[in-house]
Motif scaffolding. Structure first.
Motif, PDB file in Angstrom:
ATOM      1  N   ALA A  52      37.021 -58.761 -43.818  1.00  0.00           N
ATOM      2  CA  ALA A  52      35.556 -58.865 -43.811  1.00  0.00           C
ATOM      3  C   ALA A  52      34.971 -58.449 -42.469  1.00  0.00           C
ATOM      4  CB  ALA A  52      35.142 -60.294 -44.159  1.00  0.00           C
ATOM      5  N   ASP A  53      35.612 -58.867 -41.391  1.00  0.00           N
ATOM      6  CA  ASP A  53      35.155 -58.502 -40.054  1.00  0.00           C
ATOM      7  C   ASP A  53      35.266 -56.998 -39.837  1.00  0.00           C
ATOM      8  OD1 ASP A  53      34.380 -58.735 -37.334  1.00  0.00           O
ATOM      9  OD2 ASP A  53      36.471 -58.938 -36.712  1.00  0.00           O
ATOM     10  N   ALA A  54      36.352 -56.407 -40.306  1.00  0.00           N
ATOM     11  CA  ALA A  54      36.583 -54.978 -40.092  1.00  0.00           C
ATOM     12  C   ALA A  54      35.548 -54.111 -40.794  1.00  0.00           C
ATOM     13  CB  ALA A  54      37.983 -54.597 -40.560  1.00  0.00           C
ATOM     14  N   VAL A  55      35.195 -54.471 -42.032  1.00  0.00           N
ATOM     15  CA  VAL A  55      34.343 -53.586 -42.834  1.00  0.00           C
ATOM     16  C   VAL A  55      32.862 -53.808 -42.598  1.00  0.00           C
ATOM     17  CG1 VAL A  55      36.143 -53.478 -44.587  1.00  0.00           C
ATOM     18  CG2 VAL A  55      34.249 -55.080 -44.887  1.00  0.00           C
ATOM     19  N   ASP A  59      30.604 -47.272 -41.713  1.00  0.00           N
ATOM     20  CA  ASP A  59      30.111 -46.121 -42.459  1.00  0.00           C
ATOM     21  C   ASP A  59      31.110 -45.703 -43.540  1.00  0.00           C
ATOM     22  OD1 ASP A  59      27.747 -45.728 -40.826  1.00  0.00           O
ATOM     23  OD2 ASP A  59      29.118 -44.986 -39.267  1.00  0.00           O
ATOM     24  N   ALA A  60      32.386 -45.963 -43.273  1.00  0.00           N
ATOM     25  CA  ALA A  60      33.451 -45.638 -44.225  1.00  0.00           C
ATOM     26  C   ALA A  60      34.559 -46.663 -44.071  1.00  0.00           C
ATOM     27  CB  ALA A  60      33.993 -44.238 -43.982  1.00  0.00           C
ATOM     28  N   VAL A  61      35.278 -46.916 -45.165  1.00  0.00           N
ATOM     29  CA  VAL A  61      36.391 -47.866 -45.167  1.00  0.00           C
ATOM     30  C   VAL A  61      37.605 -47.176 -45.777  1.00  0.00           C
ATOM     31  CG1 VAL A  61      37.272 -50.064 -46.015  1.00  0.00           C
ATOM     32  CG2 VAL A  61      34.834 -49.840 -45.422  1.00  0.00           C
ATOM     33  N   VAL A  71      46.280 -53.266 -52.565  1.00  0.00           N
ATOM     34  CA  VAL A  71      44.959 -52.620 -52.567  1.00  0.00           C
ATOM     35  C   VAL A  71      43.968 -53.464 -53.350  1.00  0.00           C
ATOM     36  CG1 VAL A  71      43.672 -50.581 -53.317  1.00  0.00           C
ATOM     37  CG2 VAL A  71      45.934 -50.320 -52.255  1.00  0.00           C
ATOM     38  N   ARG A  72      44.347 -53.903 -54.540  1.00  0.00           N
ATOM     39  CA  ARG A  72      43.448 -54.705 -55.372  1.00  0.00           C
ATOM     40  C   ARG A  72      43.039 -55.988 -54.646  1.00  0.00           C
ATOM     41  NH1 ARG A  72      43.956 -53.933 -61.425  1.00  0.00           N
ATOM     42  NH2 ARG A  72      45.149 -52.016 -61.754  1.00  0.00           N
ATOM     43  N   SER A  73      43.995 -56.630 -53.995  1.00  0.00           N
ATOM     44  CA  SER A  73      43.688 -57.914 -53.348  1.00  0.00           C
ATOM     45  C   SER A  73      42.752 -57.741 -52.159  1.00  0.00           C
ATOM     46  CB  SER A  73      44.978 -58.603 -52.900  1.00  0.00           C
ATOM     47  OG  SER A  73      45.614 -57.887 -51.861  1.00  0.00           O
ATOM     48  N   VAL A  74      42.857 -56.587 -51.470  1.00  0.00           N
ATOM     49  CA  VAL A  74      42.000 -56.330 -50.316  1.00  0.00           C
ATOM     50  C   VAL A  74      40.570 -56.013 -50.747  1.00  0.00           C
ATOM     51  CG1 VAL A  74      41.543 -54.563 -48.557  1.00  0.00           C
ATOM     52  CG2 VAL A  74      43.759 -55.701 -48.627  1.00  0.00           C
ATOM     53  N   TYR A  75      40.427 -55.384 -51.894  1.00  0.00           N
ATOM     54  CA  TYR A  75      39.088 -55.011 -52.351  1.00  0.00           C
ATOM     55  C   TYR A  75      38.319 -56.167 -52.968  1.00  0.00           C
ATOM     56  CZ  TYR A  75      39.039 -50.058 -51.331  1.00  0.00           C
ATOM     57  OH  TYR A  75      39.004 -48.863 -50.666  1.00  0.00           O
ATOM     58  N   LYS A  76      38.976 -57.012 -53.737  1.00  0.00           N
ATOM     59  CA  LYS A  76      38.245 -58.015 -54.507  1.00  0.00           C
ATOM     60  C   LYS A  76      38.118 -59.326 -53.737  1.00  0.00           C
ATOM     61  CE  LYS A  76      42.368 -59.635 -56.999  1.00  0.00           C
ATOM     62  NZ  LYS A  76      43.026 -59.716 -58.327  1.00  0.00           N
ATOM     63  N   GLY A  80      36.865 -59.824 -49.434  1.00  0.00           N
ATOM     64  CA  GLY A  80      37.330 -58.465 -49.594  1.00  0.00           C
ATOM     65  C   GLY A  80      36.332 -57.392 -49.215  1.00  0.00           C
ATOM     66  N   VAL A  81      36.735 -56.158 -49.439  1.00  0.00           N
ATOM     67  CA  VAL A  81      35.933 -54.997 -49.066  1.00  0.00           C
ATOM     68  C   VAL A  81      34.616 -54.965 -49.826  1.00  0.00           C
ATOM     69  CG1 VAL A  81      35.843 -52.474 -49.095  1.00  0.00           C
ATOM     70  CG2 VAL A  81      37.952 -53.642 -48.400  1.00  0.00           C
ATOM     71  N   TRP A  82      34.662 -55.139 -51.146  1.00  0.00           N
ATOM     72  CA  TRP A  82      33.442 -55.022 -51.931  1.00  0.00           C
ATOM     73  C   TRP A  82      32.381 -56.043 -51.529  1.00  0.00           C
ATOM     74  CZ3 TRP A  82      37.262 -54.572 -56.419  1.00  0.00           C
ATOM     75  CH2 TRP A  82      37.510 -53.219 -56.722  1.00  0.00           C
ATOM     76  N   ALA A  83      32.826 -57.234 -51.169  1.00  0.00           N
ATOM     77  CA  ALA A  83      31.877 -58.295 -50.853  1.00  0.00           C
ATOM     78  C   ALA A  83      31.288 -58.153 -49.452  1.00  0.00           C
ATOM     79  CB  ALA A  83      32.550 -59.659 -50.988  1.00  0.00           C
ATOM     80  N   ASN A  84      31.917 -57.370 -48.590  1.00  0.00           N
ATOM     81  CA  ASN A  84      31.511 -57.384 -47.182  1.00  0.00           C
ATOM     82  C   ASN A  84      31.155 -56.026 -46.578  1.00  0.00           C
ATOM     83  OD1 ASN A  84      32.097 -60.338 -46.204  1.00  0.00           O
ATOM     84  ND2 ASN A  84      33.856 -59.771 -47.490  1.00  0.00           N
ATOM     85  N   ALA A  85      31.556 -54.942 -47.219  1.00  0.00           N
ATOM     86  CA  ALA A  85      31.192 -53.626 -46.687  1.00  0.00           C
ATOM     87  C   ALA A  85      29.750 -53.303 -47.060  1.00  0.00           C
ATOM     88  CB  ALA A  85      32.118 -52.559 -47.249  1.00  0.00           C
ATOM     89  N   PRO A  86      29.045 -52.552 -46.226  1.00  0.00           N
ATOM     90  CA  PRO A  86      27.685 -52.140 -46.583  1.00  0.00           C
ATOM     91  C   PRO A  86      27.683 -51.327 -47.879  1.00  0.00           C
ATOM     92  CG  PRO A  86      28.136 -51.706 -44.259  1.00  0.00           C
ATOM     93  CD  PRO A  86      29.443 -52.080 -44.882  1.00  0.00           C
ATOM     94  N   ALA A  87      26.634 -51.447 -48.650  1.00  0.00           N
ATOM     95  CA  ALA A  87      26.536 -50.709 -49.909  1.00  0.00           C
ATOM     96  C   ALA A  87      26.525 -49.201 -49.686  1.00  0.00           C
ATOM     97  CB  ALA A  87      25.282 -51.136 -50.657  1.00  0.00           C
ATOM     98  N   THR A  88      26.180 -48.786 -48.475  1.00  0.00           N
ATOM     99  CA  THR A  88      26.123 -47.354 -48.160  1.00  0.00           C
ATOM    100  C   THR A  88      27.475 -46.779 -47.729  1.00  0.00           C
ATOM    101  OG1 THR A  88      25.479 -47.964 -45.909  1.00  0.00           O
ATOM    102  CG2 THR A  88      23.708 -47.442 -47.476  1.00  0.00           C
TER     103      THR A  88
END
Length: 312
Positions: A52-55, A59-61, A71-76, A80-88
């Motif tokens: 969460a801190d990293a993403v 601008d890109a992940v 991969v699945r566990s990191v994204y969900k 995870g990535v989906w919950a914390n990376a910017p929508a852009t």
């Protein structure tokens, strides 16, 4: 220049991020292994405390992880990535995974209004360090075009393969061909030696003849011929047998789903499985050359001694 989050700083991710930093990008990385984090930090990567801190603010992940389940566990999930990376942010997975996992990442990203590109690579650790990897990109055309600009500092070749999952599909087929070629190089090299042909002379012939292949030029399983060969270093892994088995099994799974018969790939899988059964899964996959010999003895390989039994 972009702010790039990178999850997975191991043998591939570490040198890949170093090339991004050298190109002027700000790279924020995370790995569960402290040694990997330390090595990446030495190359200019800012180490985050979590995914969460990293993403956050990226601008890109990129993700570069061992298996599809990672991969699945990191994204969900909430962390995870989906919950914390910017929508852009543009999300890219450079792991070698099954097609179903790549499809899952595409579909779930789209459902969240986030862009995703499958971006696997070929070229190994040496290519990662040299910035000469081949990238195979799958996704929407505009997203793939943006991905091309991001991967350029790490790449010798970049291919826009097609729509979602086409990048990983190309990677699986490519790696399957690599391991079939490795079986050929292993058997041919040992036959030539057993017939008394000078190893260098035979390699020189094969290199400019119909036996030529990337596996022969890069992983030739005879010491003293090819500098990058694991045979020069007691077959310590440049590409571990466990990883080779994973990749060829993924290709065979894709073939099964397509209703195809892939007997040469099946042979490669059986050989990797045999090495693993002998406790050699951590050794280089080119050690299948030992299976050519009835006694398992092959030039360049000295088995590690069995641990001594403790005296009573």
């Amino acid at each position: 220049m972009a702010t790039i989050a990178w999850i997975g700083l191991g043998n591939m991710g570490g040198p890949m991020t170093a090339n991004l930093v050298a190109a002027g990008h700000e790279v924020v990385g995370f790995d569960l292994d402290a040694g990997a984090n330390e090595a990446a930090a030495a190359n200019g990567v800012r180490i985050a405390t979590s995914v969460a801190d990293a993403v956050s603010g990226a601008d890109a992940v990129f993700t570069m992880l061992p298996k599809g389940e990672h991969v699945r566990s990191v994204y969900k999930g909430d962390a995870g990535v989906w919950a914390n990376a910017p929508a852009t942010a543009l999300l890219l997975d450079s792991s070698t995974v099954d097609i179903e996992t790549s499809r899952y990442c595409h579909d779930e990203s789209a459902a969240r209004g986030v862009r995703f590109v499958d971006a696997p690579v070929s070229g190994g650790i040496s290519g990662a360090a040299a910035g000469t990897l081949t990238f195979m990109l799958g996704g929407a055309a505009a997203d793939v075009a943006e991905a091309k600009s991001l991967v350029d500092p790490m790449a010798g070749n970049v291919f826009a393969v097609g729509a979602a999952t086409q990048g990983i599909a190309a990677k699986l087929a490519n790696n399957m061909m690599l391991f079939i070629s490795l079986v050929a190089a292993s058997e041919g090299s040992q036959l030539a030696s057993s017939l008394g042909i000078d190893p260098q002379t035979f390699w020189d012939i094969a290199r400019v003849s119909s036996a030529d292949s990337w596996a022969m030029r890069t992983w030739y399983p005879v010491p003293g011929i090819v500098e990058s060969s694991a045979a020069n270093r007691n077959f310590d892994a440049t590409f571990a047998t466990t990883l080779a088995l994973k990749d060829v099994a993924l290709a065979l799974g894709a073939g099964d789903a397509a209703g195809l018969s892939l007997p040469a790939a099946q042979l490669a899988r059986e050989q990797f499985e045999q090495l693993i059964a002998e406790g050699l899964g951590g050794k280089d996959c080119s050690l299948i050359a030992k299976l050519v010999h009835p006694d398992g003895a092959v030039a360049g390989y000295t088995p590690e001694p069995e641990p001594a039994l403790a005296s009573r």
